[in-house]
Design an enzyme around this catalytic site. Structure first.
Site, mmCIF file in Angstrom:
data_model
loop_
_atom_site.group_PDB
_atom_site.id
_atom_site.type_symbol
_atom_site.label_atom_id
_atom_site.label_comp_id
_atom_site.label_asym_id
_atom_site.label_seq_id
_atom_site.Cartn_x
_atom_site.Cartn_y
_atom_site.Cartn_z
ATOM 1 N N GLY A 37 0.857 -1.183 0.000
ATOM 2 C CA GLY A 37 0.000 0.000 0.000
ATOM 3 C C GLY A 37 0.890 1.228 0.000
ATOM 4 O O GLY A 37 2.112 1.126 0.101
ATOM 5 N N LYS A 38 0.310 2.379 -0.143
ATOM 6 C CA LYS A 38 1.091 3.622 -0.067
ATOM 7 C C LYS A 38 0.131 4.754 0.231
ATOM 8 O O LYS A 38 -1.044 4.709 -0.167
ATOM 9 C CB LYS A 38 1.787 3.883 -1.408
ATOM 10 C CG LYS A 38 2.969 4.808 -1.295
ATOM 11 C CD LYS A 38 4.188 4.046 -0.811
ATOM 12 C CE LYS A 38 5.389 4.938 -0.636
ATOM 13 N NZ LYS A 38 6.587 4.135 -0.315
ATOM 14 N N GLY A 39 0.639 5.778 0.923
ATOM 15 C CA GLY A 39 -0.196 6.926 1.222
ATOM 16 C C GLY A 39 0.544 8.210 0.899
ATOM 17 O O GLY A 39 1.768 8.209 0.728
#
Ligand code: NAD
Length: 399
Positions: free
Chosen positions: A95-97
């Site tokens: 995931g990444k934010g």
């Protein structure tokens, strides 16, 4: 960037004779959280969390604060995280934010408010068994400590396993600071061992002497004194000394806030000149797209270590590979950070605090196995190391 990541996955999927349907399944992003954060000062900021794949375990990936953050970039980085965790054999997904903001334009209070509000919005979707964020560009242990504190308040979870990259006093792991650079040295040494070159007096240059680049240099100096660092560059300039630069001194200069431009420690050259040096190994530890069609023909190094994410674009990658340059791919070379993040998560869940020696030994074991696996896939299928790393990841994701 998203195109490149997806094209690498498609290529590897075709090598494995996967159907188009199976490949699309790997490319598919599970969830995208797109939201606006309003600060009490009136500023309104665009925020994202992209959860790509959690087949192997909870989503894992950093949160970056940068004005260039947009949905496509976060999607690409989330996809690459799934490939990275799978390629190195971690029981985690990707995931990444990000928040589109220049954190230097925020006061300390605004930065804290932003960090806490990011968690207030996202908390139902993250957590130790769902999605475990970490720091990335322009985020650090202080920001993560605020986020963990907010997560604990809103969820009641007190394990601190909801985020990694915390300060050591707040449940962070020893060895995390140096982990990415250390991992790069381990990965390079395994590659060199396989080629019978590890004990040779080779020369190398590092583009990007920040957290990752400086730890790469100091760990290499301690473990492989026969490797000579002859050039190092930051965003201002590069330094060259054919007799060898002192990694520790450069590291001290950078941690004291200094720049290479104007430094009297060695001869000054441009970053483009560094890229064109006749070195055995070129370490790319700055930002993405450092080598593109514009400068790929200048490269004379025999081996390139991708410590930054995506530092060589697809055209340059294919050109350099066709010339016989060995590229140690980012999803393996810079995986030391996520490996020690995983070790931090395990320690938090078990209520343990390991000493640095134990953390470093485990890091070495994961990375050695990952590199040996990639070398073996590369030999088996006659593909370059980047393709082999993606194949290794996809085999695990598809098993
Ligand atoms: P950092 O900000 O500490 O260091 C970046 C360095 O690159 C600085 O010295 C900066 O001056 C230099 N730089 C910036 N633009 C440049 C340019 N155009 N030419 C030459 N040098 C330039 O960042 P970091 O944490 O060391 O991360 C470096 C790269 O590694 C990033 O791409 C990051 O995404 C990637 N990465 C970092 C980690 C980690 O644990 N920190 C993990 C995986 C990947």
């Amino acid at each position: 960037m998203l195109d490149t990541a997806q094209s690498l996955i498609r290529r590897a999927g075709r090598q494995l004779n996967l159907s188009d349907e199976d490949i699309e399944q790997i490319l598919k992003i599970n969830a995208e959280h797109i939201f606006e954060i309003k600060l009490s000062s009136g500023k309104s900021l665009q925020a994202y969390r992209v959860q790509h794949n959690n087949k192997l375990g909870p989503y894992k990936g950093g949160i970056r604060f940068h004005p260039h953050v947009d949905l496509d970039e976060v999607r690409a980085l989330a996809t690459l995280m799934s490939m990275k965790t799978a390629a190195v054999g971690l029981p985690l997904g990707g995931g990444k934010g990000g928040v589109a903001v220049d954190p230097r334009s925020l006061s300390q209070q605004e930065l804290e408010e932003l960090s806490r509000k990011y968690v207030q919005y996202l908390y139902p979707h993250i957590g130790p068994d769902k999605d475990v964020p970490a720091p990335d560009v322009n985020t650090n242990a202080t920001i993560i400590d605020w986020m963990v504190d907010e997560y604990t308040k809103v969820s009641g979870d007190t394990t601190k396993a909801s985020f990694t990259g915390k300060s050591v006093k707040n449940g962070g792991s020893l060895g995390r600071d140096a982990a990415t650079g250390r991992g790069g040295v381990i990965a390079l040494s395994e590659l060199l061992k396989a080629k019978g070159l590890v004990n040779k007096g080779l020369t190398y240059a590092i583009l990007g002497f920040g957290n990752v680049g400086s730890f790469f240099a100091t760990v290499a100096a301690n473990n492989y004194p026969q490797w000579r660092l002859i050039a190092a560059g930051d965003s201002t300039a590069s330094l060259l000394d054919n007799a060898g630069l002192d990694a520790m001194q450069l590291s001290k200069l950078k941690s004291a806030g200094g720049h290479f431009l104007g430094s009297k420690q060695a001869k000054q050259i441009t970053n483009d000149e560094l890229i064109g040096l006749s070195v055995d190994v070129l370490v790319l530890a700055a930002l993405e797209n450092a080598i593109t069609k514009d400068n790929m023909a200048k490269v004379k190094a025999k081996i390139i270590v991708e410590m930054a994410n995506g530092p060589i674009d697809e055209t340059a990658h294919d050109f350099l590979s066709s010339k016989g340059v060995i590229i140690l791919p980012d999803i393996i070379a810079n995986s030391g950070g996520v490996i020690v993040s995983y070790l931090e998560w395990v320690q938090n869940r078990r209520g343990e605090n390991w000493d640095e020696k134990k953390v470093n030994l485990k890091l070495k074991r994961y990375l050695t196995q990952a590199v040996l696996g990639v070398l073996s896939v590369s030999k088996e299928l006659q593909v370059d190391l980047t393709e082999a790393a993606f194949i290794q990841a996809i085999r695990r994701l598809n098993s």
